[in-house]
Write an enzyme that holds these catalytic residues in place. Structure first.
Site, short mmCIF file in Angstrom:
data_model
loop_
_atom_site.label_atom_id
_atom_site.label_comp_id
_atom_site.label_asym_id
_atom_site.label_seq_id
_atom_site.Cartn_x
_atom_site.Cartn_y
_atom_site.Cartn_z
N SER A 37 -24.10 -7.80 10.00
CA SER A 37 -23.48 -8.92 9.29
C SER A 37 -22.90 -8.34 8.01
CB SER A 37 -24.54 -9.97 8.95
OG SER A 37 -24.04 -10.91 8.04
N TYR A 52 -32.99 -12.51 5.79
CA TYR A 52 -31.86 -12.25 6.71
C TYR A 52 -31.14 -10.97 6.28
CZ TYR A 52 -27.60 -13.01 9.45
OH TYR A 52 -26.55 -12.86 10.33
#
Ligand code: NDP
Length: 240
Positions: A133, A146
């Site tokens: 990401s 995350y």
């Protein structure tokens, strides 16, 4: 069947499902893995073995890969994509959400790598595409665990890339920004969700998972001696 097998985790929705469609259109047999079997079967793709697999279960991934390889030959490409985004205020967030993120995004990613690494090394070919990401390169508010999980994916990808390079095995890492999928559906922190959605509206929305799928396919289709090491893709108006 002339084209080699492509295995995709998290193939039941979003980027994984879009990538399954893209590789299927390019003529590849597929192994599709996720917990929601019905969603993978509903894609209706030919030569696609759909297996109900939780990536936290190492044995389940290994046996799905063994079964698919019996049908279609060795996995030539692994799209290691399954993941969750339990964003939230770190002090208020339940540690169970930290555990879930670590179990799926970190341990799950390692579980999928394990059954393919040795085979690719021995065959001296193969491609691994790890899903990170943009939050695997930079930190964002309420993305604490995350971000940690996706920084992990980057570190493992870089290490694995060096390890597998002498065997002509490619390791690619893809780092998207805001893509229109179901990834935020399980965020429980209302303030986090509101901030994320407001930002998305401000930049004119996320972009389609089909663009990410096209990038994965493009990188895979380059000759085996050409390695696109990293790909970062965001909506044009996503400034950071
Ligand atoms: P979706 O929620 O649409 O898809 C996530 C996929 O992961 C689903 O197929 C889901 O399947 C699967 N998955 C989740 N947990 C497990 C599990 N324990 N075992 C097996 N499969 C699992 O989101 P995206 O398509 O957006 O997410 C795909 C990847 O892309 C994730 O790694 C995410 O972090 C990453 N990403 C997404 C971005 C975005 O903006 N959308 C941006 C950057 C990265 P099921 O629930 O059926 O098991």
């Amino acid at each position: 069947m002339t084209k080699p097998l492509v295995a995709i985790t998290g193939a039941s929705s979003g980027i994984g499902a879009a990538t399954a469609r893209a590789f299927s259109s390019a003529g590849h047999p597929l192994l599709l893995m996720a917990r929601r079997l019905d969603r993978m079967q509903a894609l209706g793709l030919p030569d696609a073995l759909c297996k109900q697999v939780d990536v936290t279960n190492r044995d389940a991934i290994a046996s799905a890969i063994t079964e698919a390889e019996g049908l279609y030959g060795p996995v030539d490409c692994l799209f290691n994509n399954a993941g969750i985004a339990r964003l939230g205020d770190i002090a208020a967030q339940s540690p169970e959400e930290w555990d879930e993120t670590i179990d799926i995004n970190i341990k799950g990613a390692m579980n999928a790598l394990h059954p393919v690494i040795n085979s690719m090394k021995q065959r001296r070919t193969g491609t691994i595409v790890n899903m990170s990401s943009i939050a695997g390169r930079k930190v964002y508010p309420d993305h604490t665990v995350y971000c940690g999980s996706k920084f992990f994916v980057h570190a493992v990808s870089e290490s694995l890339r060096g390890y597998l390079a002498p065997f002509d095995v490619r390791v690619i890492v893809i780092s998207p920004g805001i893509i229109e999928t179901e990834v935020l559906d399980h965020v429980t922190d209302p303030n986090t969700l509101k901030a994320y959605k407001d930002n998305k509206v401000r930049i004119g929305g996320g972009i389609s998972a089909d663009h990410v799928a096209d990038m994965v396919l493009f990188a895979y289709q380059m000759p085996q001696n050409v390695l696109i090491q990293e790909m970062v893709v965001t909506p044009t108006r996503q400034e950071f």
